[in-house]
Motif scaffolding. Sequence first.
Motif, PDB file in Angstrom:
ATOM      1  N   LEU A   8       0.826  -1.204   0.000  1.00  0.00           N
ATOM      2  CA  LEU A   8       0.000   0.000   0.000  1.00  0.00           C
ATOM      3  C   LEU A   8       0.860   1.253   0.000  1.00  0.00           C
ATOM      4  N   ALA A  12       0.956   4.137  -2.918  1.00  0.00           N
ATOM      5  CA  ALA A  12       0.747   5.556  -2.631  1.00  0.00           C
ATOM      6  C   ALA A  12       1.942   6.385  -3.096  1.00  0.00           C
ATOM      7  N   LEU A  42      -7.170   4.537  -0.911  1.00  0.00           N
ATOM      8  CA  LEU A  42      -6.288   4.040   0.141  1.00  0.00           C
ATOM      9  C   LEU A  42      -6.638   4.715   1.459  1.00  0.00           C
ATOM     10  N   SER A  43      -6.208   4.115   2.554  1.00  0.00           N
ATOM     11  CA  SER A  43      -6.414   4.728   3.860  1.00  0.00           C
ATOM     12  C   SER A  43      -5.406   5.870   4.040  1.00  0.00           C
TER      13      SER A  43
END
Length: 225
Positions: A8, A12, A42-43
Motif C-alpha cells: 500500500l 501511494a 487508500l487509507s
Amino acid sequence: MTVARHTLLAAAYDSLRAAVLDGSLAPGSRVTVRPLAEQLGLSPTPIKTALAALEREGFLVAVPHRGYFVPEVSTDDLLELYELREAVDGIAARRAASAADHTRIADQLARLVTRQRRAVAADNLRSYGDLDLAFHRLIWEASGSRRLMPIAENLVGQVRLGNRFSAQAPGRLPVALDEHEAILTAIREGDPRAAERHIRRHVRAASLALRRYLRASGVAGRAGR
C-alpha cells in the motif's frame, strides 16, 4: 500484514511521485491527505507515510502548520542544480572508470541506454526520465565513494524534477543518448579523464538545453509554472 502495508505504501508513493513529475499535481499546489486517500482508494496511513518520504527526497516541501506543497522550482534553482550535478557526476564517472569492474559497469550502462532509446522512440518521457536517473545513479554507485553517495542521493529528487524540463527541449534526447554512449565507452575503456570530460559535457549540455527551452517558452522566474 507487513507485506500488505508495504504494498500500500509503494502504491501511494508511486502514484504521488508520478503526479508530481507529470504535472498532475501542479507546482505550488497544496497536497492534502483526505482527497488523495479518496482518489487513490487508500487509507490515510500510507498516504501520510508516502508524503513524508516524498518530502525527504525533494519532491514535496513541508510548510509548518499548512501541510505539504509541490515545490515551485525557479530557473536559478535548476541551473544551480545542474552545476552541482556536473561536479558530482564528474567525480563519480572518473572513479567508475578506474574501478576494477569498469567493463561490467559499462555493460549495465549500455543496457540502460538501449532501454532509453526504446523510450525515446515510443515518445515516453516518463520512462526516459526514470532510465536517465538510473543511468546516473549507477555511475554514482560505481564510484565506490561513501561520501559521494549521500550527496548524490540528496540530489535525486531535484535531478528528477529538473529533468522533466530539460527533456522537453527540442532535439535534446537523441543528443543526450549519444552523450551517454560516449560516457559508457570511456568507462568501458577504463579512461578516467575521458569519462569525467564526457559526463561534465553531458550535464553542461543539459543545463544549456534547459536554459534555451525555458527562454523559448517564455518562462521567467519560476520554472515550475
